[in-house]
Design an enzyme around this catalytic site. Structure first.
Site, PDB file in Angstrom:
ATOM      1  N   HIS A  83     -20.097  -1.104 -32.322  1.00 24.94           N
ATOM      2  CA  HIS A  83     -19.865  -1.063 -30.876  1.00 24.94           C
ATOM      3  C   HIS A  83     -18.475  -0.499 -30.596  1.00 24.94           C
ATOM      4  O   HIS A  83     -17.511  -0.860 -31.257  1.00 24.94           O
ATOM      5  CB  HIS A  83     -19.966  -2.476 -30.298  1.00 24.94           C
ATOM      6  CG  HIS A  83     -19.786  -2.529 -28.820  1.00 24.94           C
ATOM      7  ND1 HIS A  83     -20.814  -2.273 -27.931  1.00 24.94           N
ATOM      8  CD2 HIS A  83     -18.692  -2.782 -28.064  1.00 24.94           C
ATOM      9  CE1 HIS A  83     -20.359  -2.374 -26.696  1.00 24.94           C
ATOM     10  NE2 HIS A  83     -19.068  -2.685 -26.748  1.00 24.94           N
ATOM     11  N   ASP A 162     -24.841 -11.683 -18.473  1.00 21.89           N
ATOM     12  CA  ASP A 162     -23.783 -10.672 -18.528  1.00 21.89           C
ATOM     13  C   ASP A 162     -24.043  -9.573 -17.513  1.00 21.89           C
ATOM     14  O   ASP A 162     -23.105  -9.073 -16.882  1.00 21.89           O
ATOM     15  CB  ASP A 162     -23.663 -10.071 -19.932  1.00 21.89           C
ATOM     16  CG  ASP A 162     -22.554  -9.031 -19.976  1.00 21.89           C
ATOM     17  OD1 ASP A 162     -21.391  -9.424 -19.775  1.00 21.89           O
ATOM     18  OD2 ASP A 162     -22.845  -7.831 -20.142  1.00 21.89           O
ATOM     19  N   ARG A 169     -17.978  -8.241 -11.646  1.00 22.85           N
ATOM     20  CA  ARG A 169     -16.615  -7.919 -12.092  1.00 22.85           C
ATOM     21  C   ARG A 169     -16.279  -6.474 -11.774  1.00 22.85           C
ATOM     22  O   ARG A 169     -15.145  -6.153 -11.403  1.00 22.85           O
ATOM     23  CB  ARG A 169     -16.489  -8.186 -13.592  1.00 22.85           C
ATOM     24  CG  ARG A 169     -16.468  -9.666 -13.942  1.00 22.85           C
ATOM     25  CD  ARG A 169     -16.601  -9.893 -15.436  1.00 22.85           C
ATOM     26  NE  ARG A 169     -15.605  -9.177 -16.190  1.00 22.85           N
ATOM     27  CZ  ARG A 169     -15.811  -8.611 -17.382  1.00 22.85           C
ATOM     28  NH1 ARG A 169     -16.990  -8.689 -17.973  1.00 22.85           N
ATOM     29  NH2 ARG A 169     -14.839  -7.983 -17.996  1.00 22.85           N
ATOM     30  N   SER A 184     -18.234 -10.813 -22.846  1.00 23.21           N
ATOM     31  CA  SER A 184     -19.265  -9.892 -22.372  1.00 23.21           C
ATOM     32  C   SER A 184     -19.803  -9.044 -23.538  1.00 23.21           C
ATOM     33  O   SER A 184     -21.012  -8.960 -23.768  1.00 23.21           O
ATOM     34  CB  SER A 184     -18.662  -9.007 -21.277  1.00 23.21           C
ATOM     35  OG  SER A 184     -19.461  -7.903 -21.012  1.00 23.21           O
ATOM     36  N   LYS A 188     -23.693  -9.746 -25.968  1.00 28.73           N
ATOM     37  CA  LYS A 188     -24.768  -8.764 -26.178  1.00 28.73           C
ATOM     38  C   LYS A 188     -24.967  -8.494 -27.668  1.00 28.73           C
ATOM     39  O   LYS A 188     -26.086  -8.311 -28.140  1.00 28.73           O
ATOM     40  CB  LYS A 188     -24.430  -7.466 -25.435  1.00 28.73           C
ATOM     41  CG  LYS A 188     -24.522  -7.661 -23.924  1.00 28.73           C
ATOM     42  CD  LYS A 188     -24.067  -6.452 -23.151  1.00 28.73           C
ATOM     43  CE  LYS A 188     -22.581  -6.338 -23.097  1.00 28.73           C
ATOM     44  NZ  LYS A 188     -22.007  -5.668 -21.951  1.00 28.73           N
TER      45      LYS A 188
HETATM   46  N1  URA Z   1     -17.941  -3.486 -21.970  1.00 28.71           N
HETATM   47  C1  URA Z   1     -18.694  -4.599 -21.797  1.00 28.71           C
HETATM   48  O1  URA Z   1     -19.825  -4.678 -22.275  1.00 28.71           O
HETATM   49  N2  URA Z   1     -18.178  -5.616 -21.095  1.00 28.71           N
HETATM   50  C2  URA Z   1     -16.926  -5.599 -20.561  1.00 28.71           C
HETATM   51  O2  URA Z   1     -16.525  -6.557 -19.946  1.00 28.71           O
HETATM   52  C3  URA Z   1     -16.152  -4.436 -20.732  1.00 28.71           C
HETATM   53  C4  URA Z   1     -16.692  -3.390 -21.468  1.00 28.71           C
END
Ligand code: URA
Length: 429
Positions: A83, A162, A169, A184, A188
């Site tokens: 990621h 999320d 947000r 966040s 995932k």
């Molecule tokens: N990417 C995400 O998945 N969440 C965040 O809060 C910022 C970047």
């Protein structure tokens, strides 16, 4: 009975949330008992008062538990994931995922779309005609079992809390909180079910985290969340002051990724992909020795096996790679060459400005609903450290912004050089 107002007030005064309260908050968010404005007020309180390590771990786990959790019981499965926190010209997933698969790892990668100045892996892949990124769970499983890799859109069923919180947000200036970003991202990743994870935390003017210390703190916190959940995490902090590689824009980046998979890519992209895959090979136990891991990754790139994996993934997801290669979307666009107004060495290339320009030309999104023009992009013709001549000037970049059509047939990377700064790494076990 959960009281959202008391929950917000507790954080506003700097109190620590007990785990049960965080669970009730997340469940209330998904169940509708917590209103959007209450969740946004809480996020703002977190921006000022923070969450400690334990609160952040619980938040990530509760968000992951708000939806489906993938379970990858593959026969000899070393299931890994990668990621990036998002960058300009960051096509590393397009190289690292097939490279990891070519080394025998299973890589079910759930990716996102570009938002803001950063690009998204799904948008890049969709510049290949016919490419489907909306795989259902059984398609995803079948493809990973057969080919060892898939890059697909995260379903709404993964970490739905999320999705709600992130959208709030995004419009309430509460993105830039280290614990909220860590929870966040990791929620995932935990729901995605990989047992080994590489995190590429971008740092610099084109990244969420411009300051190195903040980027490192984010990397450490995400590694700790992984630790608590039994996931091996290695995090890299890498530079996003300058774009990665020489191409920014969806189809241009696919072309550059294919060049990297053919062993001819820009050194910064290739180096980052090799480093990440070598780390995954070590941490998953497939190649525990650092040198053997690095050599295995290098061999998979040099032999063409990684490129073949990319091609098999595209075929399996309905994409026409030959069609893309014969007629890539960026070749159908009018080209303009930007020339230097002064002579000298190129000292830097502002990733934020380049990302913003590509987005404003239609290559990115301002809102999640916007369509993307896959052919729009910028080729960097003079890289960092290159000399450009006095006016009328040497070419700096080729793009699609000015009214005067001009054709530039010069190579994309005349003098390749790396802009990959040495990264600090942190590892959770
Ligand atoms: N990417 C995400 O998945 N969440 C965040 O809060 C910022 C970047």
């Amino acid at each position: 009975m959960f009281d959202p107002v008391a929950f917000i007030a507790a954080k506003k005064s700097g109190a620590r949330h007990p785990p049960g309260q965080i669970r009730s908050f997340v469940q209330g968010l998904v169940g509708g008992e917590v209103a959007d404005y209450q969740a946004a007020a809480w996020a703002m309180a977190v921006c000022f008062k923070g969450l400690d390590r334990d609160e952040t771990v619980v938040l990530a786990e509760e968000i992951a538990a708000s939806g489906a959790r993938m379970d990858w019981a593959l026969p000899d499965g070393r299931v890994v994931d990668k990621h990036s926190t998002g960058g300009v010209g960051d096509k590393v997933s397009l190289v690292a995922v097939p490279l990891a698969a070519a080394c025998g790892l299973a890589v079910p990668k759930l990716s996102g779309r570009g938002l803001g100045i950063t690009g998204g892996t799904l948008d890049k892949l969709e510049s290949i005609p016919g490419m489907r990124v909306g795989l259902d769970e059984s398609e995803l499983r079948a493809q990973v079992a057969e080919h060892g890799l898939a890059i697909a859109a995260q379903s709404e069923a993964i970490a739905p809390a999320d999705g709600i919180l992130y959208a709030l947000r995004d419009v309430t200036a509460t993105i830039d909180s280290i614990p909220l970003i860590a929870a966040s991202v990791m929620s995932k990743k935990l729901a995605g079910g990989a047992s080994t994870l590489a995190l590429d935390v971008k740092c610099g003017r084109g990244a969420f985290m411009p300051a190195y210390d903040d980027a490192f703190a984010l990397a450490e916190l995400m590694a700790e969340i992984g630790s608590a959940a039994g996931v091996t995490v290695r995090a890299y902090v890498s530079s996003m002051d300058h774009p990665l590689g020489r191409a920014v824009g969806n189809s241009l980046e696919v072309s550059e990724a294919l060049e990297a998979l053919a062993g001819e890519g820009p050194p910064d992209v290739v180096e980052l992909a090799l480093t990440i895959v070598a780390g995954l090979l070590r941490d998953s136990g497939a190649r525990p020795a650092p040198r053997a891991a690095r050599e295995a990754a290098g061999r998979a790139l040099a032999s063409g096996a990684a490129r073949e994996k990319f091609a098999s993934m595209v075929r399996s997801q309905g994409g026409d790679l030959d069609g893309f290669l014969a007629d890539p979307p960026h070749e159908r666009r009018r080209r303009v060459e930007v020339r230097s107004e002064a002579e000298g060495f190129v000292d830097g290339i502002d990733a934020r400005a380049i990302g913003a320009l590509v987005r404003s030309l239609g290559g990115g999104r301002l809102t999640k609903e916007d369509d993307v023009d896959h052919g729009v992009g910028i080729r960097i013709l003079a890289g960092r450290g290159d000399w450009v001549d006095a006016p009328p000037g040497g070419p700096l970049a080729g793009g699609r912004s000015c009214p005067t059509p001009a054709v530039d047939r010069s190579p994309i990377w005349s003098r390749p050089r790396s802009n990959f700064l040495p990264s600090r790494r942190c590892r959770n076990r």
